[in-house]
Design an enzyme around this catalytic site. Structure first.
Site, PDB file in Angstrom:
ATOM      1  N   GLY A 189       0.836  -1.194   0.000  1.00  0.00           N
ATOM      2  CA  GLY A 189       0.000   0.000   0.000  1.00  0.00           C
ATOM      3  C   GLY A 189       0.858   1.227   0.000  1.00  0.00           C
ATOM      4  CB  ALA A 190      -0.119   4.716   0.511  1.00  0.00           C
ATOM      5  CG  ASP A 211      -6.112   5.533   1.715  1.00  0.00           C
ATOM      6  OD1 ASP A 211      -6.937   5.762   0.791  1.00  0.00           O
ATOM      7  OD2 ASP A 211      -5.059   4.891   1.541  1.00  0.00           O
TER       8      ASP A 211
END
Ligand SMILES: *[C@@H]1O[C@H](CO)[C@@H](O)[C@H](O)[C@H]1NC(C)=O
Ligand SMILES: *[C@@H]1O[C@H](CO)[C@@H](O)[C@H](O)[C@H]1NC(C)=O
Ligand SMILES: *[C@@H]1O[C@H](CO)[C@@H](O)[C@H](O)[C@H]1NC(C)=O
Ligand SMILES: *[C@@H]1O[C@H](CO)[C@@H](O)[C@H](O)[C@H]1NC(C)=O
Ligand SMILES: *[C@@H]1O[C@H](CO)[C@@H](O)[C@H](O)[C@H]1NC(C)=O
Ligand SMILES: *[C@@H]1O[C@H](CO)[C@@H](O)[C@H](O)[C@H]1NC(C)=O
Ligand SMILES: *[C@@H]1O[C@H](CO)[C@@H](O)[C@H](O)[C@H]1NC(C)=O
Ligand SMILES: *[C@@H]1O[C@H](CO)[C@@H](O)[C@H](O)[C@H]1NC(C)=O
Ligand SMILES: *[C@@H]1O[C@H](CO)[C@@H](O)[C@H](O)[C@H]1NC(C)=O
Ligand SMILES: *[C@@H]1O[C@H](CO)[C@@H](O)[C@H](O)[C@H]1NC(C)=O
Ligand SMILES: *[C@@H]1O[C@H](CO)[C@@H](O)[C@H](O)[C@H]1NC(C)=O
Length: 793
Positions: A513-514, A628
């Site tokens: 993920g980020a 998010d």
């Protein structure tokens, strides 16, 4: 005056001492009996029945009539059962023609009701009737017309006469059950919420409305309901026995069942016949457990207990495991929870303290406060676990009924379709019945313990269960190794090398993920204790202190809908977070995978996420904005409970960069307009994202689906908005049978979505409010027209 009474007493006292078996005939005025150690009584001419004092417990006495020739002197009538007489009390036929029970000081304890005066004499008759006779041989009063719980052959009860069960086997106070022929001609059995209250529920009725007048127990042993003219209307007990050979009685017992008994008159041991009372005829009602349902009151048994028919077809009241009798001497008095109740602080550690065991064919009618669709037993269990008010859940054909304490109308009967899931605190005594591991085998054992009646088998099972429990325990203890806790964060710390080993050199990637990649790992050389290890993308410019502060903030969150942070590693440039492992992967895979997940599961997930977010925003010590929310960041555990992951990280790592890094994903994505407009970011950005997630859950498709043929359907929220305003939300779930048949909820959820995605963040409700909307705790108001939609038209 006192000396006169004393004088009378002195004269009379010797009488009862020699009175036993003395009085076979009429009792003249002035006769009396004294309550003392001597079993003084007035006998019937045949010597078969006695009227006198019976001693109970610590020197307290009550007036009774009993079978004199039967070993246990079975009582068939009692006078002052709820106002016991002390030693030395006296029952007397006064010289002025009254019958009075007085304590040693002369205070009246009991007298016949309705009041009788002008008695000429009294007599204990051979059929068991004690009569008070006036002048001209008129019966003024008789025990046959003032029954307690028993009726005898030749006894006849007219309408309005109440027969009341006693409180318990040995307590002659009035109990909860009674019957009478009402003025409407119906013989009805009532369960009263409490003995003093007359508002009651009928559990058996004769259905002889307008014709029933009297209940007759005739000499041959039949009890039947008759009309005023004597015509038989309904047989209550049907067997007949030779009166010459058997004593008989019929009694409304303390358990609420009317039974008829016979007892041989002669002791006949040579024949091998059972000496003592044996029942004949079917009991009324046949199955008490399934007959009694009370609107107010506990049902056939006391609160929190349940009724089962035992081997001998007698109802029994039992406590579920984890509950214990309120009064150990009276199983009908109900049960209390043995463990500390579920604390409502929403803490996940608290929730983890509880588990369930199953009781098939069991229900507590009328105790539910909420029911919801539940596709599986597991989802029902989850629903109850998540709800601190829920003590028991009944799973029955796709519906989950949540019950809270006190539980009433409990019964276990083959005719009950539901399965009860009883919630109990694991660390309490009951845990020995359910090892943490193999639930099934222990459940079987519980079943056997409940069903088996043999003490020996029970002991054996207990031993086996204990051994199983021990073996689980010892396995658990092998897991533990010295744990490193960081003082500042209160979290477990790991070395980089440990995590390298745990993940087998970061072999199995779970996702990325980020914030970095996630690997599957296993702690402490145990092959079941999986964890997810997140390797954070290294960054500079953040002090150790800041990192640890953020980590401990994350670690302090404690909610069952948040993926729990177990520990971390902060070693040089290595920063890793260790999370609980979520075996069912991400919601994205689950939702957009090959097969469409069940509608009710999706509802559960929506509620799970809403609760998790609501906790992050409002309840945890440090308010956290997730920033998010999307299906990739919602993970599902072994029982498909949804948990939010990656929370707190925005603050931790991306505080200045979020806008650029998360970027824009497709049209309208999951991001609130604030992100693009350089407006202040608040928790309402999560509300917006949740709205998108919700509509995806409703329709089981991605919000943005460029390849859809009909242009209006490319962006799901836009389409949902159109459908809502056209009054055609059904279109959204057309191919989904379950959802279509639950269209009211679909509509409510769509409305909730429309509230979440309001352009103006101030218009969006808080997550707490959203949670209430989803759970129907509040009505969902009509959502306003959003400007973003107008612009897109
Ligand atoms: C009791 O008294 C009544 C009326 O005086 C009489 O008819 C009856 O026979 C007496 N009974 C006994 C057992 O003495
Ligand atoms: C009174 O009756 C009880 C049982 O009914 C008996 O055990 C006891 O010995 C009797 N007492 C006297 C004084 O007869
Ligand atoms: C019988 O039960 C009633 C109701 O609970 C109670 O008040 C009474 O004290 C009991 N009597 C005895 C003798 O235990
Ligand atoms: C009386 O009628 C009710 C309702 O029709 C029925 O359930 C019940 O069994 C009947 N009772 C008897 C004793 O037949
Ligand atoms: C008792 O009642 C039953 C039913 O009416 C009847 O068949 C029987 O003969 C009666 N017995 C007596 C002794 O009256
Ligand atoms: C007795 O009463 C019942 C019900 O009231 C009625 O049906 C019946 O005909 C009566 N019988 C006689 C002999 O009067
Ligand atoms: C005892 O039982 C036997 C067999 O049932 C019977 O023949 C006998 O008459 C009985 N005796 C008495 C005294 O009732
Ligand atoms: C005694 O009662 C049970 C139910 O409690 C019943 O099944 C049985 O038939 C009865 N016994 C007799 C001899 O009728
Ligand atoms: C279970 O909890 C109850 C109430 O909190 C307590 O009385 C009991 O002793 C506990 N049992 C065990 C084994 O801890
Ligand atoms: C919630 O309550 C339980 C039991 O009282 C306690 O152990 C736990 O620490 C509490 N959690 C929070 C977050 O207050
Ligand atoms: C079980 O947990 C409760 C609440 O966390 C606690 O109060 C109690 O002491 C524990 N009992 C045992 C036997 O560990």
């Amino acid at each position: 005056m006192a000396s006169v009474i004393l004088g009378i007493l002195l004269i009379l006292v010797p009488l009862p001492l020699s009175a036993k078996a003395q009085t076979h005939g009429n009792l003249t005025l002035g006769s009396s009996l004294t309550a003392n150690d001597q079993n003084s009584s007035w006998l019937s001419p045949s010597g078969e029945f006695s009227f006198g004092f019976r001693r109970m417990g610590t020197g307290a006495h009550f007036l009774a009539i009993w079978f004199e020739k039967i070993e246990d002197k079975t009582i068939v009538w009692s006078g002052n059962g709820d106002n016991l007489a002390p030693e030395g009390s006296k029952i007397q036929l006064t010289t002025d023609g009254r019958l009075v029970l007085a304590d040693p000081n002369g205070g009246e304890l009991w007298s016949p009701s309705p009041t009788v005066a002008g008695i000429a004499y009294a007599a204990m008759l051979d059929m068991g009737n004690f009569v008070l006779v006036g002048q001209n041989n008129v019966n003024l009063w008789e025990t046959f017309s003032q029954p307690t719980d028993t009726i005898l052959p030749t006894q006849r009860l007219v309408h309005g006469t109440k027969v009341n069960a006693r409180y318990s086997k040995m307590n002659y106070s009035a109990g909860r059950f009674n019957f009478k022929i009402g003025d409407n001609g119906n013989l009805a059995f009532y369960a009263t919420p409490d003995p003093l209250n007359d508002g009651s529920d009928i559990y058996w009725r004769s259905n002889t409305t307008s014709s029933g007048f009297q209940l007759i127990f005739n000499q041959s042993g039949q009890v039947y309901l008759a009309a005023k003219n004597g015509t038989l209307l309904k047989l209550i007990t049907s067997d007949t026995v030779p009166t010459s050979e058997f004593y008989q009685r019929a009694i409304l017992e303390y358990d609420g069942v009317f039974r008829q008994y016979i007892h041989p008159k002669m002791a006949n041991s040579s024949s091998g016949r059972l000496i003592g009372w044996s029942n004949i005829s079917d009991p009324v009602p046949q199955n008490l457990c399934t007959s009694v349902v009370q609107n107010i009151g506990s049902g056939a048994c006391g609160l929190n207990s349940y009724c089962t028919l035992g081997n001998n077809l007698r109802p029994r009241c039992q406590c579920p495991l984890g509950y214990t009798l309120l009064d150990s001497t009276n199983e009908m008095n109900g049960c209390i929870q043995e463990f500390a109740p579920h604390n409502c602080n929403g803490s996940r550690r608290e929730t983890d303290q509880f588990d369930f065991y199953k009781m098939p064919n069991t229900d507590w009618r009328q105790s539910d406060y909420e029911h919801s669709a539940a596709p599986t037993e597991d989802s029902c269990r989850e629903a109850c676990l998540a709800d601190c008010f829920c003590a028991v859940a009944i799973f029955n054909g796709g519906t989950c009924w949540k019950k809270k304490l006190p539980l009433s109308n409990g019964r276990m009967d083959p005719s009950e379709p539901g399965t009860a899931l009883i919630k109990f605190r694991i660390n309490n005594s009951t845990s020995k019945f359910t090892g943490n591991g193999n639930k099934n085998s222990t459940l079987i054992i519980i079943g056997s313990v409940l069903l088996s009646s043999s003490v020996f088998v029970n002991l054996l099972l207990l031993l086996i269960t204990y051994l199983i429990y021990r073996s689980f325990r010892s396995r658990d203890s092998k897991l533990s190794r010295p744990i490193q806790i960081n003082q500042a964060t209160g979290m477990e710390t790991f070395t980089y090398q440990e995590l390298q080993e745990a993940t087998d050199e970061f072999k199995e990637e779970l996702g990325r993920g980020a914030f970095g990649k996630v690997y599957k790992g296993v702690l402490r050389s145990e092959d079941t204790n999986f964890v997810a290890v997140k390797v954070l993308a290294t960054r500079t410019g953040e002090s150790e202190k800041e990192f640890e502060r953020e980590v401990s903030a994350i670690g302090r969150t404690d909610h069952k809908n948040l993926v729990q942070l177990l520990g971390y590693c902060n070693e040089g440039q290595h920063r890793l977070l260790v999370y609980e492992f979520m075996s069912n992967g991400t919601l994205a895979d689950f939702l957009f995978g090959a097969s469409r997940p069940n509608w009710y599961r999706r509802i559960e997930i929506a509620c799970n996420v809403a609760r998790g977010l609501s906790y992050l925003h409002d309840d945890c010590t440090r308010h956290i904005i997730h920033c998010d929310i999307k299906p990739q960041n919602i993970l599902l555990d072994g029982s498909l409970t949804a948990k939010i992951s990656d929370f707190g990280l925005a603050k931790l790592l991306m505080v200045n960069q979020t806008r650029t890094i998360t970027g824009v994903r497709g049209t309208r994505g999951y991001l609130a307009p604030e992100w693009f407009k350089n407006m202040p970011i608040s928790s309402k950005v999560d509300v917006y994202s949740f709205g998108i997630l919700l509509v995806e859950l409703i329709c089981c498709r991605k919000n943005y689906k460029p390849k859809v043929e009909i242009e209006a359907q490319i962006v799901l929220v836009d389409w949902a908005y159109d459908c809502y305003h056209d009054g055609s939300v059904l279109k959204l779930v057309e191919s989904d049978e379950e959802a279509s048949s639950d269209i009211k909820r679909v509509r409510r959820f769509v409305m909730t979505t429309l509230w979440c995605i309001q352009e103006d963040s101030v218009m969006r409700p808080t997550m707490k409010k959203i949670t209430q909307m989803l759970e129907r705790a509040v009505e969902v108001p009509v959502p306003p027209v959003s400007s973003s939609f107008i612009s897109s038209i």
